[in-house]
Design an enzyme around this catalytic site. Structure first.
Site, PDB file in Angstrom:
ATOM      1  N   ASP A  16       0.860  -1.181   0.000  1.00 32.59           N
ATOM      2  CA  ASP A  16       0.000   0.000   0.000  1.00 32.59           C
ATOM      3  C   ASP A  16       0.894   1.227   0.000  1.00 32.59           C
ATOM      4  O   ASP A  16       1.888   1.288   0.723  1.00 32.59           O
ATOM      5  CB  ASP A  16      -0.957  -0.001   1.202  1.00 32.59           C
ATOM      6  CG  ASP A  16      -0.251   0.011   2.540  1.00 32.59           C
ATOM      7  OD1 ASP A  16      -0.041   1.110   3.094  1.00 32.59           O
ATOM      8  OD2 ASP A  16       0.083  -1.068   3.045  1.00 32.59           O
ATOM      9  N   ASP A  64     -10.800   3.386   4.726  1.00 34.32           N
ATOM     10  CA  ASP A  64      -9.793   3.271   5.771  1.00 34.32           C
ATOM     11  C   ASP A  64     -10.292   4.007   7.017  1.00 34.32           C
ATOM     12  O   ASP A  64     -10.359   5.234   7.047  1.00 34.32           O
ATOM     13  CB  ASP A  64      -8.487   3.885   5.247  1.00 34.32           C
ATOM     14  CG  ASP A  64      -7.362   3.892   6.273  1.00 34.32           C
ATOM     15  OD1 ASP A  64      -7.620   3.575   7.440  1.00 34.32           O
ATOM     16  OD2 ASP A  64      -6.229   4.239   5.893  1.00 34.32           O
ATOM     17  N   GLU A  83      -9.591   4.276  11.136  1.00 34.21           N
ATOM     18  CA  GLU A  83      -8.637   3.925  12.177  1.00 34.21           C
ATOM     19  C   GLU A  83      -8.494   5.096  13.141  1.00 34.21           C
ATOM     20  O   GLU A  83      -9.220   6.090  13.040  1.00 34.21           O
ATOM     21  CB  GLU A  83      -7.295   3.561  11.549  1.00 34.21           C
ATOM     22  CG  GLU A  83      -6.760   4.633  10.622  1.00 34.21           C
ATOM     23  CD  GLU A  83      -5.429   4.271  10.001  1.00 34.21           C
ATOM     24  OE1 GLU A  83      -4.417   4.416  10.709  1.00 34.21           O
ATOM     25  OE2 GLU A  83      -5.406   3.860   8.829  1.00 34.21           O
TER      26      GLU A  83
END
Length: 348
Positions: A37, A126, A128
């Site tokens: 990534d 994503d 987090e």
């Protein structure tokens, strides 16, 4: 300055591909399909060398919130594809700044859209720990409570599916998911990209029995960006990049006959498509077409192959109601692959 997420992790939910027998808390498979990534901070990448080193896929940072786009996205995303890698884009969520649907739209408009070219993975959400706590004064959950966070993620994933026809991959850590969603099991249909650095993926968030991708380190060994693996084979990875089969079913009733049309709206052939059903309202089946068999009220069929953009017609004939039979709502319930269809013939 916006943050890029090199440590994002993708975990697979109910969309886990067949043959991925890796245990949820087991160690990584020795013959893992390796990926990376990357973000704007990774810089220029020699993608042909990356491919020569055995990397099969790449996730590229595309956007964040509603006001940031990776300036290197086009060269990184396009370069990965030109080198033969299967690639996907990811969006770094900012749940406190705007709604989930709005950020999904922004992601799709800035590189996160999905195309049925066989080399594009579904986009990644994503979610987090909040990296800007010192700046925005919010906690790791961006100031949202568990119910609000579940709603936000749901709004994002629903809009992404509406826009692309694919379920977004969810990249997260088990600890963040438990803290900020209360370990919600509501997103099991979305593939999971799990972030956990170490030798084992560890425990998974609720709702997922398998991970699809695992980020095991923030830096690869001789590769750019984070170190990732796919929980399956290269063939299964390619299948995840392909368009899902598009099955549609419709029908009509003419007296004692049910005519059903099954269509493949996708771009891949559908093989061994199962059709099963049962009449209701006291009807019994009298006759079926080729490829079908029946017994009493039940019918089963197998469509050997349905080519893309093609249709097939199935006809089921029922016995006429006997004179003096009490009036009841009559009909036929069918399951065509994953599609349910109910045809009602009225009372008789």
């Amino acid at each position: 300055m916006k943050r890029f997420s090199t440590a994002a992790a993708v975990v697979m939910a109910t969309a886990l591909l067949p043959g991925s027998a890796q245990a949820a808390t087991g160690t990584a498979r020795t013959s893992a399909v390796i990926g990376v990534d990357v973000s704007n901070w990774t810089g220029e990448i020699d993608w042909p060398i990356v491919a020569e080193n055995g990397v099969a896929f790449a996730f590229v940072y595309a956007s964040e919130g509603l006001d940031y786009v990776n300036p290197r996205f086009e060269s990184q995303y396009g370069g990965a594809a030109e080198a033969g890698l299967i690639r996907g884009a990811y969006h770094f969520a900012q749940p406190h700044e705007s709604g989930g649907a709005a950020q999904a739209d922004y992601f799709v408009a800035n590189g996160g859209g999905w195309t049925p070219d066989g080399k594009t993975l579904p986009g990644v959400l994503d979610v987090e720990d909040n990296p800007y706590k010192n700046r925005n004064g919010l906690d790791n959950c961006y100031g949202l409570d568990k119910r609000e966070m579940i709603t936000w993620v749901g709004d994002f994933t629903r809009r992404y599916r509406q826009r692309t026809g694919r379920d977004a991959i969810i990249y997260t850590t088990t600890s963040w998911w438990r803290t900020c969603t209360g370990d919600s099991p509501a997103f099991g249909r979305n593939p999971l990209w799990l972030a956990r650095w170490g030798d084992e993926p560890g425990e998974l968030p609720a709702g997922w029995k398998r991970y699809t991708f695992w980020q095991s380190a923030d830096k690869g060994q001789g590769t750019p960006g984070g170190r990732n693996s796919f929980n399956g084979t290269v063939s299964q990875l390619k299948r995840l990049a392909k368009p899902p089969s598009g099955i549609k079913a419709a029908g009509r009733v003419v007296r004692n006959t049910y005519a059903v049309t099954v269509a493949n709206t996708g771009t891949e052939p559908i093989r061994a498509l199962k059709v099963s059903g049962r009449t209701f309202g006291g009807q019994k089946i009298a006759k079926v077409g080729r490829g079908c068999r029946f017994s009493g009220t039940a019918v089963r069929c197998t469509i050997a192959e349905l080519a893309p953009k093609s249709k097939v017609r199935l006809v089921f004939t029922v016995k006429p109601a006997k004179a003096g039979t009490p009036a009841r709502t009559r009909g036929l319930k069918l399951t065509v692959g994953t599609v349910n269809l109910t045809l009602t013939a009225g009372k008789r």
